[in-house]
Design a protein around this motif. Sequence first.
Motif, PDB file in Angstrom:
ATOM      1  N   LEU A  38      -4.145   1.695 -32.707  1.00  0.00           N
ATOM      2  CA  LEU A  38      -3.585   0.619 -31.849  1.00  0.00           C
ATOM      3  C   LEU A  38      -2.122  -0.005 -32.472  1.00  0.00           C
ATOM      4  O   LEU A  38      -1.154   0.054 -32.061  1.00  0.00           O
ATOM      5  CB  LEU A  38      -4.588  -0.549 -31.600  1.00  0.00           C
ATOM      6  N   ALA A  39      -2.256  -0.059 -33.783  1.00  0.00           N
ATOM      7  CA  ALA A  39      -1.174  -0.545 -34.682  1.00  0.00           C
ATOM      8  C   ALA A  39      -0.065   0.467 -34.658  1.00  0.00           C
ATOM      9  O   ALA A  39       1.166   0.294 -34.359  1.00  0.00           O
ATOM     10  CB  ALA A  39      -1.430  -0.772 -36.038  1.00  0.00           C
ATOM     11  N   ARG A  40      -0.336   1.842 -34.696  1.00  0.00           N
ATOM     12  CA  ARG A  40       0.596   2.979 -34.670  1.00  0.00           C
ATOM     13  C   ARG A  40       1.368   2.908 -33.434  1.00  0.00           C
ATOM     14  O   ARG A  40       2.514   3.090 -33.348  1.00  0.00           O
ATOM     15  CB  ARG A  40      -0.159   4.382 -35.095  1.00  0.00           C
ATOM     16  N   ASN A  41       0.386   2.855 -32.468  1.00  0.00           N
ATOM     17  CA  ASN A  41       0.849   3.080 -30.941  1.00  0.00           C
ATOM     18  C   ASN A  41       1.845   1.844 -30.813  1.00  0.00           C
ATOM     19  O   ASN A  41       2.807   2.003 -30.240  1.00  0.00           O
ATOM     20  CB  ASN A  41      -0.269   2.630 -29.909  1.00  0.00           C
ATOM     21  N   SER A  42       1.697   0.465 -31.294  1.00  0.00           N
ATOM     22  CA  SER A  42       2.642  -0.267 -31.065  1.00  0.00           C
ATOM     23  C   SER A  42       3.842   0.037 -31.551  1.00  0.00           C
ATOM     24  O   SER A  42       5.239  -0.292 -30.995  1.00  0.00           O
ATOM     25  CB  SER A  42       1.995  -1.642 -31.701  1.00  0.00           C
ATOM     26  N   PHE A  43       4.078   0.562 -32.714  1.00  0.00           N
ATOM     27  CA  PHE A  43       5.229   0.906 -33.531  1.00  0.00           C
ATOM     28  C   PHE A  43       5.943   2.006 -32.861  1.00  0.00           C
ATOM     29  O   PHE A  43       7.050   1.924 -32.263  1.00  0.00           O
ATOM     30  CB  PHE A  43       5.005   1.068 -34.999  1.00  0.00           C
ATOM     31  N   GLU A  44       4.987   3.192 -32.302  1.00  0.00           N
ATOM     32  CA  GLU A  44       5.795   4.164 -31.649  1.00  0.00           C
ATOM     33  C   GLU A  44       6.125   3.704 -30.359  1.00  0.00           C
ATOM     34  O   GLU A  44       7.208   4.230 -29.783  1.00  0.00           O
ATOM     35  CB  GLU A  44       4.612   5.323 -31.166  1.00  0.00           C
ATOM     36  N   SER A  45       5.888   2.438 -29.760  1.00  0.00           N
ATOM     37  CA  SER A  45       6.272   1.984 -28.400  1.00  0.00           C
ATOM     38  C   SER A  45       7.442   1.006 -28.392  1.00  0.00           C
ATOM     39  O   SER A  45       7.922   0.867 -27.537  1.00  0.00           O
ATOM     40  CB  SER A  45       5.145   1.354 -27.707  1.00  0.00           C
ATOM     41  N   THR A  46       8.051   0.722 -29.634  1.00  0.00           N
ATOM     42  CA  THR A  46       9.191  -0.097 -29.760  1.00  0.00           C
ATOM     43  C   THR A  46      10.466   0.612 -29.429  1.00  0.00           C
ATOM     44  O   THR A  46      10.530   1.847 -29.295  1.00  0.00           O
ATOM     45  CB  THR A  46       9.220  -0.643 -31.207  1.00  0.00           C
ATOM     46  N   PHE A  47      11.474  -0.174 -29.417  1.00  0.00           N
ATOM     47  CA  PHE A  47      12.795   0.418 -29.245  1.00  0.00           C
ATOM     48  C   PHE A  47      13.635   0.389 -30.337  1.00  0.00           C
ATOM     49  O   PHE A  47      14.798   0.414 -30.278  1.00  0.00           O
ATOM     50  CB  PHE A  47      13.574  -0.508 -28.116  1.00  0.00           C
TER      51      PHE A  47
ATOM     52  N   LEU B  43      -1.051   5.601 -24.547  1.00  0.00           N
ATOM     53  CA  LEU B  43      -0.234   5.077 -25.599  1.00  0.00           C
ATOM     54  C   LEU B  43      -0.323   3.536 -25.488  1.00  0.00           C
ATOM     55  O   LEU B  43       0.533   2.884 -24.872  1.00  0.00           O
ATOM     56  CB  LEU B  43       0.994   5.390 -25.705  1.00  0.00           C
ATOM     57  N   VAL B  44      -1.502   2.983 -25.893  1.00  0.00           N
ATOM     58  CA  VAL B  44      -1.842   1.467 -25.467  1.00  0.00           C
ATOM     59  C   VAL B  44      -1.627   0.693 -26.620  1.00  0.00           C
ATOM     60  O   VAL B  44      -2.115   1.169 -27.923  1.00  0.00           O
ATOM     61  CB  VAL B  44      -3.086   1.498 -24.953  1.00  0.00           C
ATOM     62  N   SER B  45      -1.184  -0.453 -26.748  1.00  0.00           N
ATOM     63  CA  SER B  45      -0.972  -1.506 -27.678  1.00  0.00           C
ATOM     64  C   SER B  45      -1.452  -2.740 -27.228  1.00  0.00           C
ATOM     65  O   SER B  45      -1.967  -3.175 -26.264  1.00  0.00           O
ATOM     66  CB  SER B  45       0.534  -1.530 -28.073  1.00  0.00           C
ATOM     67  N   VAL B  46      -1.704  -3.641 -28.488  1.00  0.00           N
ATOM     68  CA  VAL B  46      -2.556  -5.028 -28.233  1.00  0.00           C
ATOM     69  C   VAL B  46      -1.508  -5.946 -28.288  1.00  0.00           C
ATOM     70  O   VAL B  46      -0.654  -6.022 -29.331  1.00  0.00           O
ATOM     71  CB  VAL B  46      -3.646  -5.195 -29.050  1.00  0.00           C
TER      72      VAL B  46
ATOM     73  N   TRP C 257      -3.710  -6.379 -39.436  1.00  0.00           N
ATOM     74  CA  TRP C 257      -3.063  -5.225 -39.423  1.00  0.00           C
ATOM     75  C   TRP C 257      -1.201  -5.442 -39.185  1.00  0.00           C
ATOM     76  O   TRP C 257      -1.071  -6.286 -38.313  1.00  0.00           O
ATOM     77  CB  TRP C 257      -3.241  -4.098 -38.210  1.00  0.00           C
ATOM     78  N   PRO C 258      -0.485  -4.601 -39.866  1.00  0.00           N
ATOM     79  CA  PRO C 258       0.765  -4.592 -39.621  1.00  0.00           C
ATOM     80  C   PRO C 258       0.923  -4.036 -38.057  1.00  0.00           C
ATOM     81  O   PRO C 258       0.360  -3.231 -37.601  1.00  0.00           O
ATOM     82  CB  PRO C 258       1.439  -3.574 -40.601  1.00  0.00           C
ATOM     83  N   THR C 259       1.767  -4.796 -37.387  1.00  0.00           N
ATOM     84  CA  THR C 259       1.750  -4.490 -35.789  1.00  0.00           C
ATOM     85  C   THR C 259       3.201  -4.973 -35.535  1.00  0.00           C
ATOM     86  O   THR C 259       3.787  -5.438 -35.808  1.00  0.00           O
ATOM     87  CB  THR C 259       0.865  -5.212 -35.059  1.00  0.00           C
ATOM     88  N   ALA C 260       3.514  -4.172 -34.168  1.00  0.00           N
ATOM     89  CA  ALA C 260       4.408  -4.458 -33.236  1.00  0.00           C
ATOM     90  C   ALA C 260       3.880  -5.356 -32.007  1.00  0.00           C
ATOM     91  O   ALA C 260       2.735  -5.190 -31.720  1.00  0.00           O
ATOM     92  CB  ALA C 260       5.237  -3.401 -32.692  1.00  0.00           C
ATOM     93  N   GLU C 261       4.724  -6.473 -31.861  1.00  0.00           N
ATOM     94  CA  GLU C 261       4.378  -7.400 -30.592  1.00  0.00           C
ATOM     95  C   GLU C 261       5.281  -7.093 -29.567  1.00  0.00           C
ATOM     96  O   GLU C 261       6.812  -7.452 -29.498  1.00  0.00           O
ATOM     97  CB  GLU C 261       4.301  -8.703 -30.920  1.00  0.00           C
TER      98      GLU C 261
END
Length: 333
Positions: free
Chosen positions: A302-311, A266-269, A4-8
């Motif tokens: 989870l992937a969407r959440n990761s991007f929403e959580s970025t700066f 709003l949880v990410s992995v 999945w495309p994701t933010a870390e």
Amino acid sequence: MTTWPTAELHVHVEGTLEADLLVELARRNDVRLPSYDPEVLTARYAFADLQSFLDVYYSNLSVLRTEQDFYDLASAYLRRAEQAGVRRAEIFFDPQTHLGNGVPFEAVIRGLDAAIADATRGSGLSADLILCFQRDLGADAAMQTLETALPFRDSFIGVGLDSAEVGYPPSLFTEVYARAAAEGLHRVAHAGEEGGPEYVREALDMLKVERVDHGNRALEDPALVQRLRDERIPLTVCPLSNVALRTAPSDLAQHPLTAMLAEGLLVSVNSDDPAYFGGYVDDNYRAMESALSLDASQLAMLARNSFESTFATDAAKAAWIAEVDAVLAKVSG
């Protein structure tokens, strides 16, 4: 399984120091190791708790000495992150360890910054640095570190708080976080990994954090859970790390990620320290997909959440989330 495309958003660059690079840097800088066999070194990576991990982790960091070392470290992580589907990485670094080892701050930040510039040039990867304070070194040391770092303000976007949690509550760092906020820096903090939900509350109320790293133990406080949900406070959860450090059940099928998703948080992995905990962010996704029987819609969430959580910018977030939706449509179609 789908990548999945994701933010870390919760990865320590020092925690990506794989054993082969550890040996290479030790030889380069004439640093003694317990062994120069990568398999022998990684056999030590069985931890009873957070502190037993930190003891090995900080000992290994003595091999990092020069700007080139930090460049090589970050470059290796960024190559692996891109393979893992990472589109955006907000990467922690721990300058106090290196300063204590006699390494100038400039060597640390210049090496990391150059690696990011090279890795992101002409690629689909976006990355920035977050400077972390080691909470066990105290508030005065954190303020001194921030003062040392501010001449390089353009090379990092925020501050974080990590290392041994219990006994070092967020409230100790109120002043340095206020200073960071005045400088326009983003604020995150580790809380609710070993420490209880009160650490999460303090991080929110006293440090004014925009994102909580870990946050698992927030589930023990229903009122806090409601607040996290209502305010859309991101939680950056690290499943394989939790198991390795025994801050979650050893059976991944009992990991609290399911409960967090059910609560609408709003949880990410994320991977935390992947060289030590058995996997990068894609490995964490796959482990949770298997252990929790997550379906494609949950993984996409989870992937969407990761991007929403970025700066990152709203436009960048929207583009990445559209990419997630395209993958979901493909695997569901």
